[in-house]
Enzyme design. Structure first.
Site, PDB file in Angstrom:
ATOM      1  N   CYS A 334       0.834  -1.202   0.000  1.00  0.00           N
ATOM      2  CA  CYS A 334       0.000   0.000   0.000  1.00  0.00           C
ATOM      3  C   CYS A 334       0.875   1.261   0.000  1.00  0.00           C
ATOM      4  O   CYS A 334       1.501   1.563  -1.004  1.00  0.00           O
ATOM      5  CB  CYS A 334      -0.980  -0.026   1.167  1.00  0.00           C
ATOM      6  N   HIS A 433      -3.466  -5.229   1.572  1.00  0.00           N
ATOM      7  CA  HIS A 433      -3.190  -5.569   2.960  1.00  0.00           C
ATOM      8  C   HIS A 433      -3.598  -7.030   3.158  1.00  0.00           C
ATOM      9  O   HIS A 433      -4.510  -7.523   2.512  1.00  0.00           O
ATOM     10  CB  HIS A 433      -3.993  -4.676   3.898  1.00  0.00           C
TER      11      HIS A 433
END
Length: 492
Positions: A334, A433
Site C-alpha cells: 500500500c 493488505h
C-alpha cells in the site's frame, strides 16, 4: 432487546486490556450459544479492516467480531479517527471518509458524530442479545470530558453499566483504579459495577489483601484477575506494543526488517512473518541502525509523503540501494508500494499542502492520491507462481500507473491485476493488505525472498486458537455470573 443487556468495558489507561477483555468475553459468550456483538463508539487507530458492507472499522473491532463468530460490520465502530498529524485526523463515519479535521474542528463536530454512534448502537441493540462495548483510553481524561462520546459520555447517553479494567503488569494498579474512579462524577461512579485486573503474574494469594482493600475502599467487587497469557497473539489495535520490536529465534534462516515510520498503518500485515519459526524479523525504529537483511518490507502508511521524508532522513534510501545491489528483495504494501515508485503526487492536498515528491525509484510507477478511498475485500493468486492463494483487502486513496504494472504481483478473482514486479524481479509492490495472511502466500513469498522450501503460517488458525485460549482464561479467572449479574440485575 433492552439496552440493559449492554456492558461497557472501560480502562484506566490505553492498552489496559479493554480490547482483549471484550474479545475474550465475546468468545466465551458465543461458545455458550449467546448472540453477542462488539461495539466501540469512537476508535483512534491506524490499523483498520474492511467490512462486509464495504466500510472501514478499527482492527480491534474486526477481531472482536471474529471472536463473536460474526462478520465485521461498520456499526461495530461507527466513528474511526485515523491520525494524519499530531493535531489532525481523517474522520470516518459509518465506514466512509467524512473529512480531514483538526482536533479543534472535530471537537465541534462531536454532536454529529454522537448521533451516528447512537444510531449504530440502537441497531445492534435490536439485533443481538448482548452488546459488549469498549471504551477508549481512560474515562478520567479531564481535558476530554466535554462532549465525550467514547467513554462515560456514551455510557450516560446510552444508560449502560461499566466495568473498569487495569493492567497490573505496568505497576500502580490500585492507584489507577481508585484514581480513575475518584475523578468521575457521582453519576458516572454509580455506573461502575466493579473491576477486572489484567496481566497478573505470580501467586494470587499475595495479591488478595490488595483486592480486599480495593473492595472495602470503593464498595465494588473485583470480578476477576486475568493471568499474563504468554505468547497470546491477537491483532493489535494500533501502535506497536513493547515486545513487538524484534523476534529473535534459534534456527531462523531468513532475515526480514521493516521500518517503523511515524504514521505506520496496518502493521498487522507482517504478523505472519513475526510468527514464522524460520524468520528473524525486526522492526527498525527511529535512530536505530539498519541491519543487513534478506528481505525489506515497507508497510502501509497514513501519511505517505511525510513517512517517505522520514525514511530518507533515517538513511533508508541509500540502505535500500545497497540492499538491492547485493541481491536483496523488497516488498512494498500500500503506502510502501507507493513510496517505491518514481513520483508521488498529492494534487488535492489530502495529506497536507498539494505537492509532488520523488519516490525511491525502485519501481517504474507513478502514483496520484485521489479523493475517493478504495475499500474492498479481495481474493486472488500470487502472480509469482500463479498458484498461491491470497486473501486480503484494499484501503487506499492512490492510483498508480507505469510500466512495471505490466508485471502484476497479484491476479485477483474479479479479473483485475494488482501491484507490480520490477524488471529484475527484486522488488514487489501491492495495494493488498493481508498479503501474508494465507499459508500459501507466506510460503511462496518467502521462497521468492530466498527461503527455499519455506513452510506457511496459518494466521487464521493461530488467531482462532488464541481466541479460544483467551476465552478459557476468562471463563477460569473471571466470575462471569457475578459480572453480568451486577451489570444486569433485572436479568439475573
Amino acid at each position: 432487546m433492552s439496552k440493559a443487556s449492554a456492558l461497557m468495558v472501560q480502562g484506566t489507561t490505553s492498552d489496559a486490556g479493554k480490547s482483549t477483555l471484550v474479545a475474550g468475553l465475546a468468545r466465551a459468550l458465543v461458545r455458550r450459544g449467546v448472540r453477542v456483538a462488539p461495539f466501540k463508539p469512537q476508535n483512534m487507530a491506524l490499523n483498520s479492516a474492511v467490512t462486509a458492507d464495504g466500510g472501514e472499522i478499527g482492527r480491534a473491532q474486526a477481531l472482536q467480531a471474529v471472536a463473536a463468530r460474526i462478520a465485521p460490520h461498520t456499526d461495530f465502530n461507527p466513528v474511526l479517527l485515523k491520525p494524519s498529524s499530531d493535531i489532525g485526523a481523517q474522520v470516518i463515519i459509518h465506514g466512509k471518509v467524512m473529512a480531514n479535521l483538526s482536533a479543534r474542528d472535530y471537537h465541534a463536530y462531536k454532536p454529529t458524530a454522537m448521533a451516528a454512534v447512537m444510531a449504530s448502537f440502537d441497531r445492534l441493540s435490536a439485533q443481538y442479545e448482548h452488546v459488549l462495548i469498549e471504551g477508549a483510553g481512560s474515562p478520567a481524561e479531564i481535558n476530554l470530558r466535554d462532549r465525550d462520546i467514547a467513554n462515560m459520555g456514551f455510557a450516560e447517553a446510552a444508560d449502560v453499566p461499566v466495568v473498569l479494567v487495569a493492567d497490573i503488569d505496568r505497576g500502580g494498579v490500585f492507584a489507577h483504579l481508585v484514581g480513575t474512579l475518584e475523578l468521575l462524577s457521582p453519576s458516572e461512579q454509580a455506573r461502575v459495577r466493579g473491576f477486572v485486573i489484567n496481566r497478573f503474574r505470580g501467586d494470587i494469594a499475595l495479591l488478595q489483601p490488595g483486592l480486599d482493600w480495593l473492595t472495602e475502599r470503593t464498595g465494588r467487587p473485583v470480578f476477576g484477575v486475568l493471568p499474563y497469557l504468554h505468547g497470546l497473539f491477537l491483532d493489535a489495535e494500533d501502535a506497536l506494543a513493547n515486545g513487538q520490536v524484534a523476534a529473535d529465534r534459534d534456527g531462523a534462516v531468513l532475515k526480514v526488517i521493516a521500518p517503523v515510520y511515524p504514521r505506520i498503518s496496518n502493521h498487522t500485515d507482517l504478523d505472519a512473518l513475526r510468527l514464522h519459526p524460520q524468520v528473524d524479523f525486526r522492526w527498525v525504529g527511529p535512530g536505530q541502525a539498519i541491519p543487513p537483511a534478506d528481505l525489506v518490507v515497507l508497510p502501509g502508511s497514513k501519511s505517505v509523503q511525510a513517512d517517505l521524508a522520514w525514511l530518507r532522513a533515517q538513511g533508508w534510501e541509500p540502505a535500500l540501494r545497497r540492499h538491492l545491489r547485493y541481491g536483496g528483495k523488497v516488498i512494498g504494501i500500500c503506502g510502501g508500494f507507493q513510496m517505491l515508485g518514481s513520483t508521488l503526487a498529492d494534487p488535492h492536498g489530502l495529506e497536507g499542502a498539494p505537492s509532488t515528491v520523488a519516490g525511491l525509484g525502485a519501481l517504474d510507477i507513478e502514483t496520484v492520491l485521489e479523493r475517493e478511498k478504495q475499500l474492498v475485500n479481495v481474493r486472488g493468486r500470487l502472480a509469482l507462481d500463479g498458484e498461491a492463494a491470497v486473501a486480503g483487502y484494499e484501503i487506499h486513496m492512490g492510483v498508480s500507473r507505469g510500466a512495471d504494472l505490466d508485471r502484476p504481483a497479484v491476479l485477483l478473482e474479479d479479473g483485475r491485476a494488482d501491484g507490480a514486479l520490477s524488471a529484475d524481479g527484486q522488488v514487489l509492490g501491492t495495494y493488498l493488505h493481508g498479503l501474508f495472511d494465507t499459508p500459501q502466500a507466506v510460503a511462496a513469498l518467502l521462497d521468492w525472498a530466498g527461503l527455499k522450501g519455506a513452510a506457511g503460517v496459518d494466521l487464521n488458525a493461530r488467531r482462532e486458537a488464541d481466541l479460544d485460549r483467551l476465552a478459557d482464561a476468562v471463563e477460569a479467572h473471571v466470575d462471569m455470573a457475578a459480572l453480568f449479574g451486577a451489570a444486569w440485575p433485572d436479568a439475573a
